[in-house]
Design an enzyme around this catalytic site. Structure first.
Site, short mmCIF file in Angstrom:
data_model
loop_
_atom_site.label_atom_id
_atom_site.label_comp_id
_atom_site.label_asym_id
_atom_site.label_seq_id
_atom_site.Cartn_x
_atom_site.Cartn_y
_atom_site.Cartn_z
N ARG A 28 0.85 -1.19 0.00
CA ARG A 28 0.00 0.00 0.00
C ARG A 28 0.88 1.25 0.00
O ARG A 28 1.91 1.29 0.69
CB ARG A 28 -0.92 0.01 1.22
CG ARG A 28 -1.94 -1.08 1.15
CD ARG A 28 -3.20 -0.77 1.92
NE ARG A 28 -4.06 -1.94 1.92
CZ ARG A 28 -4.94 -2.23 0.96
NH1 ARG A 28 -5.09 -1.42 -0.07
NH2 ARG A 28 -5.66 -3.33 1.01
N ASP A 29 0.46 2.25 -0.78
CA ASP A 29 1.20 3.51 -0.80
C ASP A 29 1.11 4.17 0.58
O ASP A 29 0.06 4.19 1.21
CB ASP A 29 0.64 4.44 -1.88
CG ASP A 29 1.59 5.57 -2.21
OD1 ASP A 29 2.17 5.56 -3.31
OD2 ASP A 29 1.79 6.46 -1.35
N ILE A 30 2.23 4.70 1.00
CA ILE A 30 2.29 5.29 2.34
C ILE A 30 1.49 6.58 2.42
O ILE A 30 1.05 6.98 3.50
CB ILE A 30 3.78 5.49 2.74
CG1 ILE A 30 3.96 5.59 4.23
CG2 ILE A 30 4.39 6.69 2.04
CD1 ILE A 30 5.40 5.50 4.69
N ASN A 83 4.50 6.70 -13.35
CA ASN A 83 5.24 7.95 -13.46
C ASN A 83 6.67 7.59 -13.86
O ASN A 83 7.30 6.75 -13.21
CB ASN A 83 5.23 8.70 -12.13
CG ASN A 83 3.83 9.12 -11.72
OD1 ASN A 83 3.03 9.51 -12.56
ND2 ASN A 83 3.53 9.02 -10.43
N GLU A 91 9.12 10.09 -8.39
CA GLU A 91 9.88 10.49 -7.21
C GLU A 91 10.79 9.40 -6.70
O GLU A 91 11.89 9.68 -6.24
CB GLU A 91 8.91 10.92 -6.09
CG GLU A 91 8.20 12.23 -6.42
CD GLU A 91 7.23 12.65 -5.33
OE1 GLU A 91 7.06 11.91 -4.34
OE2 GLU A 91 6.64 13.73 -5.50
N HIS A 96 7.67 1.33 -10.43
CA HIS A 96 6.48 0.91 -9.69
C HIS A 96 5.25 1.33 -10.47
O HIS A 96 5.24 2.39 -11.10
CB HIS A 96 6.45 1.50 -8.27
CG HIS A 96 6.69 2.98 -8.22
ND1 HIS A 96 7.96 3.51 -8.36
CD2 HIS A 96 5.86 4.02 -8.08
CE1 HIS A 96 7.88 4.82 -8.29
NE2 HIS A 96 6.61 5.17 -8.13
N HIS A 98 1.35 2.34 -10.02
CA HIS A 98 0.32 2.72 -9.05
C HIS A 98 -1.02 2.14 -9.51
O HIS A 98 -1.42 2.33 -10.67
CB HIS A 98 0.14 4.24 -9.00
CG HIS A 98 1.32 5.03 -8.54
ND1 HIS A 98 1.38 5.62 -7.30
CD2 HIS A 98 2.47 5.35 -9.17
CE1 HIS A 98 2.52 6.28 -7.18
NE2 HIS A 98 3.20 6.14 -8.31
P1 AMP Z 1 6.22 8.26 -7.83
O1 AMP Z 1 5.97 9.73 -7.92
O2 AMP Z 1 5.50 7.50 -8.89
O3 AMP Z 1 7.68 7.94 -7.76
O4 AMP Z 1 5.55 7.82 -6.47
C1 AMP Z 1 6.23 7.26 -5.41
C2 AMP Z 1 5.21 6.81 -4.41
O5 AMP Z 1 5.83 6.03 -3.43
C3 AMP Z 1 4.48 7.94 -3.69
O6 AMP Z 1 3.08 7.83 -3.92
C4 AMP Z 1 4.85 7.73 -2.23
O7 AMP Z 1 3.78 8.03 -1.36
C5 AMP Z 1 5.20 6.25 -2.20
N1 AMP Z 1 6.13 5.84 -1.16
C6 AMP Z 1 7.32 6.38 -0.86
N2 AMP Z 1 7.92 5.72 0.15
C7 AMP Z 1 7.08 4.70 0.48
C8 AMP Z 1 7.13 3.65 1.43
N3 AMP Z 1 8.18 3.51 2.27
N4 AMP Z 1 6.10 2.80 1.48
C9 AMP Z 1 5.04 2.93 0.66
N5 AMP Z 1 4.94 3.90 -0.27
C10 AMP Z 1 5.95 4.78 -0.36
#
Ligand code: AMP
Length: 113
Positions: A28-30, A83, A91, A96, A98
Site C-alpha cells: 500500500r502507498d504510504i 510515473n 519520485e 512501480h 500505481h
Molecule cells: P512516484 O511519484 O511514482 O515515484 O511515487 C512514489 C510513491 O511512493 C508515492 O506515492 C509515495 O507516497 C510512495 N512511497 C514512498 N515511500 C514509500 C514507502 N516507504 N512505502 C510505501 N509507499 C511509499
C-alpha cells in the site's frame, strides 16, 4: 542497499505486503491518493519503465496490478499509473505501477504544478 523499494522488496524495511512472488511485490502507498492506492514493483532494481528490458517482468507487473484491482473490489474502475523519469513526476527511482481507485478519479491529466 540504499533504494527504499529494494529494501522493502527484500524485507529490510517492514511493510504489509499485499502480494509477493519471485518477480514482484505489492504494497500500500504510504500516502494514499484514493481509498485504494497500491504500488506494484519488481523485486530486482529497475530504475523506471524506461529501463525495463524484461518482457516477462512487464507482463507480470501488469497482471498482478489488474488482479489486485479486482481483489480491492474496484469494479467501478481504477487507474494504472507509471510515473516515469523527471517529466513524468517520478519520485522514487525504482519502477512501480500505481493502482489507484475507490473514488471517481476525474480527467487523466492535471496542469503541471
Ligand atoms: P512516484 O511519484 O511514482 O515515484 O511515487 C512514489 C510513491 O511512493 C508515492 O506515492 C509515495 O507516497 C510512495 N512511497 C514512498 N515511500 C514509500 C514507502 N516507504 N512505502 C510505501 N509507499 C511509499
Amino acid at each position: 542497499m540504499t533504494c527504499v523499494f529494494c529494501r522493502i522488496a527484500a524485507g529490510e524495511i517492514p511493510s504489509k505486503k499485499l502480494f509477493e512472488d519471485e518477480l514482484v511485490c505489492a504494497i500500500r502507498d504510504i500516502h494514499p491518493q484514493a481509498p485504494a492506492h497500491i504500488l506494484v514493483l519488481p523485486r530486482a532494481h529497475v530504475a523506471s519503465l524506461w529501463e525495463l528490458e524484461d518482457e516477462a517482468l512487464a507482463g507480470r507487473l501488469l497482471f498482478v496490478a489488474a488482479r489486485l484491482a479486482r481483489a480491492e473490489g474496484l469494479e467501478h474502475g481504477w487507474r494504472l499509473i507509471a510515473n516515469t523519469r523527471e517529466h513524468g513526476g517520478q519520485e522514487v527511482p525504482h519502477l512501480h505501477l500505481h493502482v489507484v481507485g475507490g473514488r471517481p478519479l476525474g480527467r487523466m491529466l492535471s496542469a503541471p504544478g
